[in-house]
Write a protein that holds these residues in place. Structure first.
Motif, PDB file in Angstrom:
ATOM      1  N   VAL A 168     -10.994   7.204  -5.615  1.00 61.12           N
ATOM      2  CA  VAL A 168     -10.508   6.227  -4.642  1.00 61.12           C
ATOM      3  C   VAL A 168     -11.699   5.394  -4.202  1.00 61.12           C
ATOM      4  O   VAL A 168     -12.669   5.922  -3.662  1.00 61.12           O
ATOM      5  N   ALA A 194       0.841  -1.197   0.000  1.00 56.32           N
ATOM      6  CA  ALA A 194       0.000   0.000   0.000  1.00 56.32           C
ATOM      7  C   ALA A 194       0.876   1.247   0.000  1.00 56.32           C
ATOM      8  O   ALA A 194       1.915   1.291   0.650  1.00 56.32           O
ATOM      9  N   GLN A 195       0.447   2.266  -0.781  1.00 57.82           N
ATOM     10  CA  GLN A 195       1.214   3.499  -0.898  1.00 57.82           C
ATOM     11  C   GLN A 195       0.341   4.686  -0.545  1.00 57.82           C
ATOM     12  O   GLN A 195      -0.878   4.637  -0.688  1.00 57.82           O
ATOM     13  N   SER A 230      -8.413   4.057  -8.027  1.00 59.35           N
ATOM     14  CA  SER A 230      -7.561   3.343  -7.076  1.00 59.35           C
ATOM     15  C   SER A 230      -8.442   2.666  -6.040  1.00 59.35           C
ATOM     16  O   SER A 230      -9.544   3.102  -5.752  1.00 59.35           O
ATOM     17  N   ILE A 231      -7.921   1.585  -5.454  1.00 59.88           N
ATOM     18  CA  ILE A 231      -8.622   0.891  -4.387  1.00 59.88           C
ATOM     19  C   ILE A 231      -7.874   1.158  -3.081  1.00 59.88           C
ATOM     20  O   ILE A 231      -6.673   0.938  -2.992  1.00 59.88           O
ATOM     21  N   ALA A 232      -8.599   1.658  -2.087  1.00 60.52           N
ATOM     22  CA  ALA A 232      -7.987   1.986  -0.798  1.00 60.52           C
ATOM     23  C   ALA A 232      -7.742   0.717  -0.001  1.00 60.52           C
ATOM     24  O   ALA A 232      -8.571  -0.173   0.063  1.00 60.52           O
ATOM     25  N   ALA A 247      -8.721   7.022 -13.849  1.00 68.79           N
ATOM     26  CA  ALA A 247      -7.820   7.016 -12.692  1.00 68.79           C
ATOM     27  C   ALA A 247      -8.592   6.520 -11.473  1.00 68.79           C
ATOM     28  O   ALA A 247      -9.173   7.299 -10.729  1.00 68.79           O
ATOM     29  N   LEU A 269      -1.316   8.251  -1.191  1.00 67.97           N
ATOM     30  CA  LEU A 269      -1.740   8.960  -2.393  1.00 67.97           C
ATOM     31  C   LEU A 269      -1.055  10.308  -2.489  1.00 67.97           C
ATOM     32  O   LEU A 269      -0.826  10.979  -1.486  1.00 67.97           O
ATOM     33  N   ALA A 320      -9.225  11.867  -9.789  1.00 71.69           N
ATOM     34  CA  ALA A 320      -8.819  10.527  -9.376  1.00 71.69           C
ATOM     35  C   ALA A 320      -9.875   9.997  -8.413  1.00 71.69           C
ATOM     36  O   ALA A 320     -10.309  10.696  -7.511  1.00 71.69           O
ATOM     37  N   HIS A 368      -9.368  14.445  -5.900  1.00 71.51           N
ATOM     38  CA  HIS A 368      -9.886  13.091  -5.903  1.00 71.51           C
ATOM     39  C   HIS A 368     -11.252  13.040  -5.228  1.00 71.51           C
ATOM     40  O   HIS A 368     -11.614  13.918  -4.460  1.00 71.51           O
TER      41      HIS A 368
END
Length: 135
Positions: free
Chosen positions: A101, A53-54, A129-131, A127, A56, A99, A61
């Motif tokens: 999430v 995991a990174q 992303s999955i948290a 764009a 953001l 973006a 977003h």
């Protein structure tokens, strides 16, 4: 010689105990808010964990939350799957990319997660992303 008893004048002073009480209440509320003990808006979810995991990067977003019992929220506000894409397009500013999430509870079926992702992609949002939480 005669003397008269003059009344003793009390000097003004500040009561410290009420001021200390107020400061302690302020400190307690600050600590509770800092530790997220007081619940924030939106539904509670238990994010799945990932070792990679990174954090953001700061950008514009929107947070789409998938909860149990087929609940769906956009930035803490309830929304239906049919109006999700239209509300996201209304939030965009002058063609700037948003973006997205996806904040999904770990008990939400993958099929539902994929269905929401698919509707977002068909709406023109790439764009996504999955948290997750860091393990």
């Amino acid at each position: 010689m005669r003397s008269w008893n003059e009344p003793v004048k009390n000097k003004a002073h500040i009561e410290l105990i009420p001021m200390i009480d107020v400061m302690m209440f302020l400190l307690v509320f600050f600590v509770l808010i800092s530790l997220n003990v007081i619940p924030s808006q939106g539904m509670k979810t238990q994010l799945p964990g990932a070792a990679s995991a990174q954090q953001l990067k700061p950008q514009q977003h929107a947070i789409v939350t998938l909860g149990t019992d087929n609940r769906l929220e956009l930035d803490g506000q309830p929304v239906t799957p049919e109006t999700l894409v239209n509300r996201l397009k209304a939030q965009q500013e002058n063609g700037q990319k948003t973006a997205i999430v996806l904040n999904s509870d770990k008990s939400v079926p993958v099929e539902r997660l994929i269905a929401v992702m698919d509707s977002l992609r068909q709406g023109g949002f790439t764009a996504i992303s999955i948290a997750t939480r860091k393990l």
